[in-house]
Design an enzyme around this catalytic site. Sequence first.
Site, PDB file in Angstrom:
ATOM      1  N   GLY A  21       0.820  -1.208   0.000  1.00 42.24           N
ATOM      2  CA  GLY A  21       0.000   0.000   0.000  1.00 42.24           C
ATOM      3  C   GLY A  21       0.846   1.248   0.000  1.00 42.24           C
ATOM      4  N   THR A  22       0.247   2.346  -0.493  1.00 48.35           N
ATOM      5  CA  THR A  22       0.948   3.626  -0.530  1.00 48.35           C
ATOM      6  C   THR A  22      -0.038   4.716  -0.927  1.00 48.35           C
ATOM      7  OG1 THR A  22       2.902   4.752  -1.393  1.00 48.35           O
ATOM      8  CG2 THR A  22       1.602   3.511  -2.960  1.00 48.35           C
ATOM      9  N   SER A  23       0.378   5.966  -0.823  1.00 47.63           N
ATOM     10  CA  SER A  23      -0.385   7.107  -1.321  1.00 47.63           C
ATOM     11  C   SER A  23       0.592   8.053  -2.003  1.00 47.63           C
ATOM     12  CB  SER A  23      -1.103   7.838  -0.177  1.00 47.63           C
ATOM     13  OG  SER A  23      -2.068   7.017   0.433  1.00 47.63           O
ATOM     14  N   LYS A  80       9.684   7.485  -1.373  1.00 50.67           N
ATOM     15  CA  LYS A  80       9.057   6.963  -2.588  1.00 50.67           C
ATOM     16  C   LYS A  80       9.171   7.920  -3.772  1.00 50.67           C
ATOM     17  CE  LYS A  80       5.741   4.629   0.404  1.00 50.67           C
ATOM     18  NZ  LYS A  80       4.327   4.468   0.801  1.00 50.67           N
TER      19      LYS A  80
END
Length: 219
Positions: free
Chosen positions: A11-13, A44
């Site tokens: 997961g990430t945003s 990231k």
Amino acid sequence: MVSASDAVSLGTSIMAVTFDGGVILGADSRTSTGNYVANRVADKITPLSDNVYTLRSGSAADTQAIASHVQHFVAQHQAEEGDHISVKTVANLVKMMAYNNKDNLQAGLIVAGFDKHEGGQVYSISLGGTITRAPFAISGSGSTYINGFVDKNWRDNMTEQEAMDFVTRALKYAMTWDASSGGCIRTVTITSAGAKRQFIPGSDILPTYGELGREAIRA
């Protein structure tokens, strides 16, 4: 062979937006493997050249491999041309890497930057290698929670400060509601003057509506 039940959930945003004079890239810093947070302060946002950066989501190893290969090709290109590479060229290099290896890599990326030809640009490269240019792009598991916010609050020709406020607010909401996103917020602003980074530690990210403030928790 890894079964579906054994597959690692990631997961990430991440998001990138254009503004009047450049682009801003932003990301949370949590790297997760299933329910385990492997890294709370991952970076990231990876530079591909002085004027072009990429945001990485999906498998950390896969996206890092793509970024490393593209950095190599970009360095060769700029040495031969003696000038900064265009954002579009870099985005197409990333797209080519993602598409040609779509059966082996789990990589969703956003490429953004600034050049003298077309100014600030944002390109989204999906898991299958499809490339799309847009004034803004969001991706990662946290992006599903902020689609409405982004659609409502996006405006063309924002100032740099307005764009920064927009990015940090969107990421704060994504980090609040997505269990796989969190940590701190990192941003990179790219203009004709170059790239500059900003770091917002988790302790400085104010709670959203419905959350207790730290003072109330201590009380």
